[in-house]
Design a protein around this motif. Structure first.
Motif, PDB file in Angstrom:
ATOM      1  N   LEU A  44       0.791  -1.239  -0.030  1.00 10.19           N
ATOM      2  CA  LEU A  44       0.048   0.071  -0.163  1.00 10.19           C
ATOM      3  C   LEU A  44       0.688   1.259   0.011  1.00 10.19           C
ATOM      4  CD1 LEU A  44      -2.815  -0.839   2.337  1.00 10.19           C
ATOM      5  CD2 LEU A  44      -2.917  -0.610  -0.260  1.00 10.19           C
ATOM      6  N   ASN A  45       1.861   1.162   0.673  1.00  9.79           N
ATOM      7  CA  ASN A  45       2.797   2.266   0.723  1.00  9.79           C
ATOM      8  C   ASN A  45       3.460   2.581  -0.816  1.00  9.79           C
ATOM      9  OD1 ASN A  45       2.262   3.173   3.432  1.00  9.79           O
ATOM     10  ND2 ASN A  45       4.134   1.821   4.193  1.00  9.79           N
ATOM     11  N   GLU A  46       4.107   1.697  -1.193  1.00 11.83           N
ATOM     12  CA  GLU A  46       4.378   1.692  -2.606  1.00 11.83           C
ATOM     13  C   GLU A  46       3.571   2.117  -3.475  1.00 11.83           C
ATOM     14  OE1 GLU A  46       5.984  -2.411  -3.486  1.00 11.83           O
ATOM     15  OE2 GLU A  46       7.819  -2.023  -2.004  1.00 11.83           O
ATOM     16  N   LEU A  47       2.348   1.750  -3.354  1.00 12.96           N
ATOM     17  CA  LEU A  47       1.298   2.111  -4.325  1.00 12.96           C
ATOM     18  C   LEU A  47       0.944   3.498  -4.191  1.00 12.96           C
ATOM     19  CD1 LEU A  47      -1.112   1.471  -6.431  1.00 12.96           C
ATOM     20  CD2 LEU A  47      -2.310   1.179  -4.423  1.00 12.96           C
ATOM     21  N   GLU A  48       1.048   4.114  -2.898  1.00 13.65           N
ATOM     22  CA  GLU A  48       0.751   5.507  -2.454  1.00 13.65           C
ATOM     23  C   GLU A  48       1.892   6.354  -3.283  1.00 13.65           C
ATOM     24  OE1 GLU A  48      -1.412   8.781  -1.310  1.00 13.65           O
ATOM     25  OE2 GLU A  48      -2.030   6.596  -1.489  1.00 13.65           O
ATOM     26  N   GLU A  49       3.204   5.713  -2.899  1.00 19.99           N
ATOM     27  CA  GLU A  49       4.389   6.574  -3.516  1.00 19.99           C
ATOM     28  C   GLU A  49       4.289   6.517  -4.849  1.00 19.99           C
ATOM     29  OE1 GLU A  49       9.029   5.431  -3.109  1.00 19.99           O
ATOM     30  OE2 GLU A  49       7.736   5.020  -1.305  1.00 19.99           O
ATOM     31  N   HIS A  50       3.844   5.409  -5.611  1.00 23.84           N
ATOM     32  CA  HIS A  50       3.838   5.781  -6.942  1.00 23.84           C
ATOM     33  C   HIS A  50       2.496   6.639  -7.487  1.00 23.84           C
ATOM     34  CE1 HIS A  50       4.304   3.806 -11.107  1.00 23.84           C
ATOM     35  NE2 HIS A  50       2.865   3.865 -11.311  1.00 23.84           N
ATOM     36  N   ARG A  51       1.564   6.570  -6.823  1.00 26.37           N
ATOM     37  CA  ARG A  51       0.400   7.525  -7.273  1.00 26.37           C
ATOM     38  C   ARG A  51       1.099   9.061  -6.909  1.00 26.37           C
ATOM     39  NH1 ARG A  51      -4.125   5.676  -3.792  1.00 26.37           N
ATOM     40  NH2 ARG A  51      -4.362   4.056  -5.308  1.00 26.37           N
ATOM     41  N   MET A  52       1.665   9.287  -6.083  1.00 21.22           N
ATOM     42  CA  MET A  52       2.082  10.582  -5.600  1.00 21.22           C
ATOM     43  C   MET A  52       3.317  10.907  -6.935  1.00 21.22           C
ATOM     44  SD  MET A  52       0.562  12.023  -3.371  1.00 21.22           S
ATOM     45  CE  MET A  52       1.485  13.470  -3.247  1.00 21.22           C
ATOM     46  N   PHE A  53       4.262  10.093  -7.278  1.00 21.75           N
ATOM     47  CA  PHE A  53       4.951  10.177  -8.273  1.00 21.75           C
ATOM     48  C   PHE A  53       4.363  10.472  -9.524  1.00 21.75           C
ATOM     49  CE2 PHE A  53       7.921   8.611 -11.813  1.00 21.75           C
ATOM     50  CZ  PHE A  53       8.915   9.406 -11.413  1.00 21.75           C
ATOM     51  N   SER A  54       3.325   9.852 -10.098  1.00 22.61           N
ATOM     52  CA  SER A  54       2.700  10.160 -11.216  1.00 22.61           C
ATOM     53  C   SER A  54       1.592  11.315 -11.269  1.00 22.61           C
ATOM     54  CB  SER A  54       1.514   8.874 -11.400  1.00 22.61           C
ATOM     55  OG  SER A  54       2.165   7.835 -11.470  1.00 22.61           O
ATOM     56  N   TYR A  55       1.241  11.819 -10.141  1.00 19.99           N
ATOM     57  CA  TYR A  55       0.497  12.987  -9.917  1.00 19.99           C
ATOM     58  C   TYR A  55       1.570  14.245 -10.110  1.00 19.99           C
ATOM     59  CZ  TYR A  55      -1.969  16.867  -7.920  1.00 19.99           C
ATOM     60  OH  TYR A  55      -2.561  18.061  -7.544  1.00 19.99           O
ATOM     61  N   GLU A  56       2.727  14.038  -9.447  1.00 16.38           N
ATOM     62  CA  GLU A  56       3.685  15.016  -9.766  1.00 16.38           C
ATOM     63  C   GLU A  56       4.111  15.200 -11.338  1.00 16.38           C
ATOM     64  OE1 GLU A  56       4.992  17.501  -7.708  1.00 16.38           O
ATOM     65  OE2 GLU A  56       3.576  16.562  -6.318  1.00 16.38           O
ATOM     66  N   ASN A  57       4.580  14.200 -11.913  1.00 15.40           N
ATOM     67  CA  ASN A  57       4.638  14.134 -13.394  1.00 15.40           C
ATOM     68  C   ASN A  57       3.702  14.645 -14.156  1.00 15.40           C
ATOM     69  OD1 ASN A  57       7.017  13.058 -13.077  1.00 15.40           O
ATOM     70  ND2 ASN A  57       6.550  10.951 -13.296  1.00 15.40           N
ATOM     71  N   SER A  58       2.230  14.304 -13.801  1.00 10.08           N
ATOM     72  CA  SER A  58       0.992  14.921 -14.471  1.00 10.08           C
ATOM     73  C   SER A  58       1.209  16.314 -14.493  1.00 10.08           C
ATOM     74  CB  SER A  58      -0.147  14.211 -13.878  1.00 10.08           C
ATOM     75  OG  SER A  58      -1.369  14.613 -14.572  1.00 10.08           O
ATOM     76  N   LYS A  59       1.262  16.896 -13.144  1.00 16.25           N
ATOM     77  CA  LYS A  59       1.187  18.256 -13.018  1.00 16.25           C
ATOM     78  C   LYS A  59       2.301  19.011 -13.723  1.00 16.25           C
ATOM     79  CE  LYS A  59       1.177  21.192  -8.975  1.00 16.25           C
ATOM     80  NZ  LYS A  59       1.398  21.586  -7.563  1.00 16.25           N
ATOM     81  N   LEU A  60       3.463  18.523 -13.729  1.00 13.42           N
ATOM     82  CA  LEU A  60       4.464  19.103 -14.233  1.00 13.42           C
ATOM     83  C   LEU A  60       4.209  19.269 -15.864  1.00 13.42           C
ATOM     84  CD1 LEU A  60       7.688  17.698 -12.922  1.00 13.42           C
ATOM     85  CD2 LEU A  60       6.776  20.059 -12.622  1.00 13.42           C
ATOM     86  N   TYR A  61       3.655  18.141 -16.616  1.00 15.78           N
ATOM     87  CA  TYR A  61       3.673  17.858 -17.866  1.00 15.78           C
ATOM     88  C   TYR A  61       2.298  19.011 -18.435  1.00 15.78           C
ATOM     89  CZ  TYR A  61       1.304  16.226 -22.153  1.00 15.78           C
ATOM     90  OH  TYR A  61       0.655  16.125 -23.507  1.00 15.78           O
ATOM     91  N   LYS A  62       1.215  19.010 -17.525  1.00 14.21           N
ATOM     92  CA  LYS A  62       0.109  20.010 -17.567  1.00 14.21           C
ATOM     93  C   LYS A  62       0.620  21.534 -17.573  1.00 14.21           C
ATOM     94  CE  LYS A  62      -3.674  17.251 -15.883  1.00 14.21           C
ATOM     95  NZ  LYS A  62      -4.717  17.378 -14.826  1.00 14.21           N
ATOM     96  N   GLU A  63       1.453  21.838 -16.763  1.00 12.72           N
ATOM     97  CA  GLU A  63       2.395  23.190 -16.669  1.00 12.72           C
ATOM     98  C   GLU A  63       3.051  23.586 -17.950  1.00 12.72           C
ATOM     99  OE1 GLU A  63       4.503  23.165 -13.284  1.00 12.72           O
ATOM    100  OE2 GLU A  63       2.699  23.247 -11.730  1.00 12.72           O
ATOM    101  N   LYS A  64       3.630  22.438 -18.263  1.00 13.19           N
ATOM    102  CA  LYS A  64       4.617  22.579 -19.770  1.00 13.19           C
ATOM    103  C   LYS A  64       3.889  22.656 -20.935  1.00 13.19           C
ATOM    104  CE  LYS A  64       8.815  20.286 -18.214  1.00 13.19           C
ATOM    105  NZ  LYS A  64       9.459  19.067 -18.450  1.00 13.19           N
ATOM    106  N   THR A  65       2.648  22.090 -20.844  1.00 12.89           N
ATOM    107  CA  THR A  65       1.802  22.137 -22.169  1.00 12.89           C
ATOM    108  C   THR A  65       0.909  23.450 -22.004  1.00 12.89           C
ATOM    109  OG1 THR A  65       1.454  19.751 -21.791  1.00 12.89           O
ATOM    110  CG2 THR A  65      -0.171  20.811 -23.141  1.00 12.89           C
TER     111      THR A  65
END
Length: 155
Positions: A44-65
């Motif tokens: 569960l902790n690994e899943l939450e970590e992966h989810r936060m990593f994906s969220y940050e990447n998505s946020k950066l992608y949206k800002e750049k776009t």
């Protein structure tokens, strides 16, 4: 008693490979409960970590776009009285390979807040409102062209 037997009233006979997999899964799950609980918490902790990593990447992608898109937008200064062309977005329904999607010229009467503009069709005298992003300046009449006439005669 299995759920299958409760519903259908007889035992379920599984193929050997599925039966082996189910036996292996039951054997693996029946180990130490504390160890299974700590393994699940780790997952569960690994899943939450992966989810936060994906969220940050998505946020950066949206800002750049968004930055790239905002950089591509051209600022248009629309002044009442100037001639403009109107983009015909419905032409996609009836495609014409060489047909222009711009119609006009129209005379710009008024620029409203939030991008709405009033246009006047000088041929018909009809006045209508459109989105300001659908118009662009018409340069046809403001360009001075030099005309040369050459008369050809027989020698």
């Amino acid at each position: 008693m299995s759920p299958y037997r409760l519903v259908y009233g007889k035992a379920c006979h599984l193929p050997i490979e599925i039966e082996h997999k189910t036996f292996w899964a039951v054997k693996k799950l029946n180990f130490d409960l504390k160890q299974a609980g700590s393994a699940r918490l780790l997952q569960l902790n690994e899943l939450e970590e992966h989810r936060m990593f994906s969220y940050e990447n998505s946020k950066l992608y949206k800002e750049k776009t968004k930055a790239w898109h905002d950089k591509q937008i051209q600022k248009r200064e629309l002044i009442p009285g100037q001639k403009v062309l109107l983009f015909n977005s419905r032409l996609k329904l009836f495609p014409g390979k060489l047909k222009s999607r711009w119609s006009g010229p129209f005379k710009l009467i008024k620029v409203h807040p939030y991008g709405v503009v009033d246009l006047l069709d000088e041929r018909t005298g009809r006045e209508f409102k459109v989105n300001g992003q659908r118009v662009k300046q018409y340069w046809g009449e403001s360009v001075a062209r030099m005309k040369i006439t050459t008369t050809l005669t027989d020698p």
